[in-house]
Structures are given as structure tokens and as C-alpha cells.
Enzyme design. Structure first.
Site, short mmCIF file in Angstrom:
data_model
loop_
_atom_site.label_atom_id
_atom_site.label_comp_id
_atom_site.label_asym_id
_atom_site.label_seq_id
_atom_site.Cartn_x
_atom_site.Cartn_y
_atom_site.Cartn_z
CB SER A 128 -0.87 0.12 1.16
OG SER A 128 -1.57 1.37 1.25
CE LYS A 182 -2.76 -2.64 -0.58
NZ LYS A 182 -3.90 -2.42 -1.33
CG HIS A 185 -5.14 -1.01 3.85
ND1 HIS A 185 -5.25 -0.43 2.30
CD2 HIS A 185 -4.14 0.02 4.49
CE1 HIS A 185 -4.52 0.78 2.34
NE2 HIS A 185 -3.79 0.90 3.45
CG ASN A 186 -7.01 -1.77 -0.91
OD1 ASN A 186 -6.06 -1.66 -0.06
ND2 ASN A 186 -6.78 -1.98 -2.06
CD GLU A 189 -7.37 3.35 -0.30
OE1 GLU A 189 -7.63 3.25 -1.40
OE2 GLU A 189 -6.31 2.56 0.21
#
Length: 472
Positions: A128, A182, A185-186, A189
Site C-alpha cells: 500500500s 491488505k 485495508h482497502n 480506505e
């Protein structure tokens, strides 16, 4: 002359990672399916650097020290499988393949199983930070075959973002855990970006503020609890002028794109029964925005809301907006970490949630001051079942609740859509409600499908069925 690591895929992210590794003292061999890109790279950005060009998978492998370490930066999906098949014939037991793309964690687990049977150590690593992060220090989330870590950890921890002397890179866990982290995480986001966008619309449409007037507000927020990369770049975006001197943001089409990781996050939440409402609403908000032609037709047929300009004191309203944004952000992260927690339990990954928060403090898109508070929460209570049960976050939510209700209610009364802000508030209310209406749902399910139900006056795990038509 041999290289320490190889990289396949010379799009900008791949190139920047190569330059980052080379800058930190590693010799890197590079290969790209379109081999002309290899020669172009070593003659331009890679000129006079410790970078070795390869024009075939076989040549790439031949340039590497053992155990061979190869990082793939190719598009998620079939391209990863194709790249593996191209390289595999030239590898031997103990060699290491690393997928640094945004692969679905399910695919990573499949590839890990297949390659382990051939003696190849496979790592799925979330990366990232975008192009800038890749060049100057990304957040890295590696998981998979842990025996690979001693051979790759030094490289990736040296090129990762550094915060207070600690690298934003550490071993996540087995299986597809690196790519799963990840993915979440996205998803977070997506939530952050949608919350900021909804607040931007409130400031624009309810308060009537211009982009130039909003920019210093975001600057001010970036000096407090809301301090984050996304808040910071929002102020930059609002200040940016087009060639005619007008704010460029006002000329950008209101149709947001997406690449799939947000959708995967929502699908995983559904699979594991995790109420990821705010993040999922953020994904749906992008899908709704993309249906612009339908929206224009609906506006023509149904009319558009008549939004009245707010006429009261500006600063108290802005203060309440900031509290609302912070409270919704807490809920968004609480949902994301709840999904990580459930995935860890169900998959046996044993994820360190506090450590994951620290990996996101630098290099990545959601980096913020807020993440330190998450680490502190898990330091206080390793078995914390939900972030909003931590004393700090509980206090912040109690403090913001009134403002949150007023801002959401005001937006809804004016016809301003706030799906993420509103769903976060509903989740917060539902999470702390002692008597939800699910008792009626259970009765309905038992009525039409004999699905049974539990009673409040008997121990949990005791189920009943009623013939509902007998005394109605």
C-alpha cells in the site's frame, strides 16, 4: 554478476519498487512480458544503477542468487497464474515467489497450496502507498510460507516506510493472511474516502462553501484527531486550480471507479457474518455514483431535493461535522478490525491486530494519527472484542453522539445522501441495543419455515417450534 532479488512487471509500481530496493543497496534483476519495457527502463530511470535486465523468465532466474527471490507486480487474476507458469520451470525447491499485487486472498491460498507441493515457497504480500509509497517507502503486509521470511524480511523491512524507527512491514501470518489484511485495508480506505466525500457534500451543498473556503477547514482538521493522509490530500485537491483558475475538483465527473478489493471485503463480511455496514455502504455508494445516466433521468423525472442554505453560526456547525466524521471513522475501523478478528479466528491465522495497525501508520493510503490509538487499545486489552468497547473510543463516541445525530438528521432532512455516516450511526445504535426486533424475525422464520427459536426465559441453545396457526 548476480542479483539479490528479481522483479516481474515494470508498470510504475514495479519500477518504483525496483528503484527503492536498489537505493537501499540491493541488486535487482528485472523482467517484463513486453521486453521492450525492460530495455527502456534500464536506459532511463534505471540507468547507471545496480539493475540487471532480463529478456526471458529463464534469464531472470539465472541472474538470481539462491534461494531465488522473485517478486511479481502484475495485475491480479489470471496474469499472476500465467506469470507463475512462465517462471516455474526454471525454479527449484526452496526458491521464493512473492505476489505483490492486489490478489484475492482465496487465489493466494490456492497458489500457496499448489506451489508448496512443488517445494516453492510462496508469499502473498499486500503493498500500500501507491506510486509514491513504492518509491519512498510503502506499507507491506507479507503472509504465506513463513520459512521465506528470513530470506526476504531484510529487503522488505529496509524499503518499507519507517515510523519512529520501526518499519511498516512485518510478517502477518500463514495462508492468504497478507493479502486478506491488505484487502481489509482497502475496504477501510473505501470507508474513509466515502465519509470524507459525504462531509465535503455537506459543506458544499448545505453550507454553500466553495472549494477555496473548504481547504483551510481540512487543514485545521488535519492538525487534530482527524489528522491523516486522506484529509491532507483533500485540502490539496480543493486548492488545485484548472487552467482557467477555477477549482479542478468542481469539473471532475461524479462517477467513482473501483477495482474490486472493496467488493471482496464486503463479500468476506457476508461469508463470515460480520456486520460491515459502513464499509459496504461505501462500496455501494461508488456503484450508485457510476450509474450517472440513471441518476440524471431520475432527477428529471422525480426532481432534486431543494437544499436550503444553513443560516446559523458556521463554526459550531463545522465543529459538529468534525465530531461526526471522527465518530463514523471509529465505527468504520471497528468494523474492519472485527472482520480481521473473525478471519483470524476462523482461519487460524492468529493475527496481531495492534501490530497491523502500526503497519498502516506510514506509507499507506489510510495512514493517520488515529492508528496509534488502535494500537493503544489492543495494548490495554489483547482480547478486546470490538474497538468501540475500548475506554478511549467509547468516550469519543459518547462525546460525539449528539453532534452525529444532528448532522445526519440535518443532511437527511435536506435530501443530502449520507449513506456511510448514517449507516455507521445505525450500526452504533444497533451494537448497543439490548433488545433488537430480531425476536419478531425469528418468529416469522419459525412460522413459515419451522426454523425454531430460542426464548429469553430458557438457557441459550434450547430451541422451540410453535404451531402458530393453532391459537390465532
Amino acid at each position: 554478476m548476480q542479483a539479490d532479488i528479481g522483479l516481474v512487471g515494470l508498470a510504475v509500481m514495479g519500477e518504483n519498487l525496483v528503484l527503492n530496493m536498489e537505493r537501499h543497496g540491493y541488486r535487482v534483476a528485472v523482467y517484463n512480458r513486453t521486453v521492450e519495457k525492460v530495455d527502456a527502463f534500464v536506459k532511463t530511470r534505471g540507468k547507471d544503477k545496480n539493475i540487471l535486465p532480463a529478456h526471458s523468465p529463464q534469464e531472470l532466474v539465472s541472474l538470481l542468487t539462491r534461494p531465488r527471490r522473485i517478486m511479481m507486480m502484475v495485475k491480479a487474476g489470471p496474469a499472476v497464474d500465467e506469470t507463475i507458469q512462465q517462471i516455474l520451470p526454471y525454479l527449484e525447491a526452496g526458491d521464493i515467489l512473492i505476489d505483490g499485487g492486489n490478489s484475492h486472498y482465496v487465489d493466494t491460498e490456492r497458489r500457496l497450496k499448489d506451489l508448496s507441493a512443488r517445494g516453492i515457497r510462496y508469499v502473498g504480500m499486500g503493498v500500500s502507498g501507491g506510486e509514491e509509497g513504492a518509491l519512498n517507502g510503502p506499507s507491506l503486509m507479507p503472509g504465506g510460507d513463513e520459512t521465506a521470511w528470513p530470506h526476504i524480511g531484510g529487503i522488505f523491512q529496509s524499503i518499507a516506510a519507517q515510523v519512529e524507527g520501526s518499519p511498516c512491514c512485518d510478517w502477518i501470518g500463514p495462508g492468504g493472511s497478507g493479502h486478506f489484511v491488505k484487502m481489509v485495508h482497502n475496504g477501510i480506505e473505501y470507508g474513509d474516502m466515502q465519509l470524507i466525500a459525504e462531509v465535503y457534500q455537506i459543506l458544499r451543498d448545505r453550507l454553500g462553501l466553495s472549494a477555496d473556503e473548504m481547504a483551510p477547514i481540512f487543514d485545521e482538521w488535519n492538525r487534530g484527531n482527524l489528522s491523516s493522509y486522506l484529509i491532507e490530500i483533500t485540502s490539496h485537491i480543493l486548492r488545485y486550480k484548472d487552467e482557467d483558475g477555477q477549482p479542478l475538483v468542481d469539473k471532475i465527473l461524479d462517477a467513482a471507479g473501483q477495482k474490486g478489493t472493496g467488493k471482496w471485503t464486503g463479500m468476506s463480511a457476508l461469508e463470515w457474518g460480520v456486520p460491515l455496514t459502513l464499509i459496504t455502504e461505501a462500496v455501494f455508494a461508488r456503484s450508485l455514483s457510476a450509474r450517472r445516466d440513471d441518476r440524471l433521468e431520475a432527477a428529471s423525472l422525480l426532481g432534486v431535493p431543494s437544499i436550503q442554505r444553513f443560516e446559523g453560526p458556521l463554526q459550531p456547525y463545522l465543529d459538529e461535522v468534525a465530531l461526526t466524521l471522527y465518530a463514523a471513522k471509529i465505527v468504520s475501523y471497528a468494523q474492519g478490525f472485527l472482520l480481521l478478528q473473525e478471519a483470524s479466528r476462523s482461519s487460524g491465522w492468529n493475527l496481531n491486530l495492534g501490530a497491523i495497525a502500526m503497519l498502516w501508520r506510514g506509507g499507506c493510503i489510510i495512514r493517520s494519527r488515529f492508528l496509534g490509538k488502535i494500537k493503544e487499545a489492543y495494548d490495554r486489552n489483547l482480547s478486546l472484542s470490538n474497538l468501540i468497547l475500548d475506554p478511549y473510543f467509547a468516550d469519543q463516541l459518547r462525546n460525539a453522539e449528539g453532534a452525529w445525530r444532528r448532522i445526519v438528521a440535518d443532511a437527511l432532512m435536506q435530501g443530502i445522501p449520507v449513506p456511510a455516516l448514517a449507516s455507521g450511526l445505525s450500526w452504533y445504535d444497533g451494537f448497543r441495543t439490548t433488545r433488537l426486533p430480531a425476536n419478531l424475525i425469528q418468529a416469522q422464520r419459525d412460522y413459515f419455515g419451522a426454523h425454531t427459536y430460542e426464548r429469553v426465559d430458557t438457557p441459550r441453545g434450547t430451541f422451540f417450534h410453535t404451531q402458530w396457526t393453532t391459537n390465532s
